[in-house]
Enzyme design. Structure first.
Site, PDB file in Angstrom:
ATOM      1  CE1 TYR A 180      -3.390   0.771   6.932  1.00  0.00           C
ATOM      2  CE2 TYR A 180      -4.072  -1.202   5.753  1.00  0.00           C
ATOM      3  CZ  TYR A 180      -3.562   0.078   5.746  1.00  0.00           C
ATOM      4  OH  TYR A 180      -3.226   0.667   4.547  1.00  0.00           O
ATOM      5  CE  LYS A 191       0.030   0.181   6.270  1.00  0.00           C
ATOM      6  NZ  LYS A 191      -0.159  -0.695   5.097  1.00  0.00           N
TER       7      LYS A 191
END
Length: 312
Positions: free
Chosen positions: A139, A167
């Site tokens: 992330y 992400k």
């Protein structure tokens, strides 16, 4: 592992962690919230992320949350546990708790506040990948971690054994696109916008969806991606416009809240919909009355029915 290890796609929001007014973890409310998301057709959920206030939870509470959330997982609704931490040892412990609970995977940012360099970030992720056996989502969260991982770094992390997805919440869209193309075919890639450009990229087969926040609009959020799967660009854009109203009214371009705090905004919006999202835990504060009215006005402007808030 690689992108084909998992089938994650579409809209997978980071959900709120329900706390009672006195600050206790409320797993009963979590079950009700996740059941609502499943009924709304959402494509999965992330537990204990930024929206889930991981920073104010103990390791035991996070493990309890993972165990409770795992009850809702299915092939159509993967449940992922966020393992954000300041040290690799803590992140590994959270990852092992997620694996023991039976979660489908984990999500992990670089250590927040620390501002680690490239070698330190790679070592951090490698420590988690090498000592666990669960699919891992990298992330990139510049607002919270004060580092914006570039394409070369994300590519190096994608080579780690357990990394299956990225992400990418960079505020620099050119870097987002560069990484998307560089990582294509290797990992699943989340963060496509719900506008015309995002729809066109998705229709061309680029990216895998959006790991958003909260799921406030219920089936509207997954509906965008379901319409993409059908090749229905017009319907996708219709639903995407509704999603972007929330982003415009409640959040700044860097994803910071325009008022109050992000967690309280999302919890208030869900509670106004009758979904038991709970209250924020200190150091965060609940919204002031005029801020709650602002959230309600946005929902009503979208034609969403609201209910009176209960202070318990």
């Amino acid at each position: 592992m690689d992108r084909d290890t998992v089938t994650w796609r579409g809209y997978i929001p980071a959900v709120t962690t329900p706390f009672t007014r006195r600050g206790a973890l409320d797993t009963g409310a979590l079950h009700a919230q996740l059941a609502w998301l499943v009924d709304e057709g959402v494509h999965g959920a992330i537990l204990a992320g930024t929206s889930g206030e991981w920073f104010s939870m103990s390791a035991g509470e996070r493990a309890e949350l993972f165990t409770a959330g795992a009850r809702h997982r299915s092939a159509a609704f993967p449940v992922i546990g966020a393992c954000n931490a300041f040290t690799p040892g803590e992140a590994v412990a959270h990852a092992r708790a997620a694996q023991a609970a039976g979660l489908d995977g984990i999500l992990l940012t670089p250590p927040p506040y620390v501002v680690p360099n490239r070698a330190e970030i790679v070592a951090f992720y490698r420590a988690v990948s090498d000592t666990t056996d669960i699919p891992l989502t990298v992330y990139n969260w510049p607002r919270g971690c004060v580092v914006d991982m570039d394409t070369d770094l994300l590519s190096e992390l994608a080579d780690l054994e357990n990394v299956v997805a990225v992400k990418n919440s960079t505020g620099d869209f050119s870097r987002f696109l560069e990484a998307m193309y560089a990582l294509e075919g290797r990992v699943r890639y989340f963060g496509l916008p719900t506008d015309g450009l995002g729809a066109d990229l998705a229709l061309l087969g680029h990216g895998d969806g959006l790991m958003g926040t909260g799921g406030v609009l219920g089936r509207d959020h997954p509906g965008f991606w379901d319409a993409i799967d059908r090749g229905d660009r017009e319907r996708a854009l219709e639903l995407g416009r509704r999603d972007r109203v929330l982003m415009r009214e409640w959040f700044r371009p860097d994803y910071g809240a325009r008022f109050g705090n992000q967690q309280a905004v999302i919890k208030t919006a869900l509670r106004l919909r009758g979904v038991p999202a709970g209250f924020v835990r200190a150091p965060l504060l609940d919204l002031a009355p005029h801020e709650t009215a602002r959230v309600e006005a946005t929902l009503r402007g979208l034609g969403v029915e609201t209910v009176p808030l209960r202070d318990e």
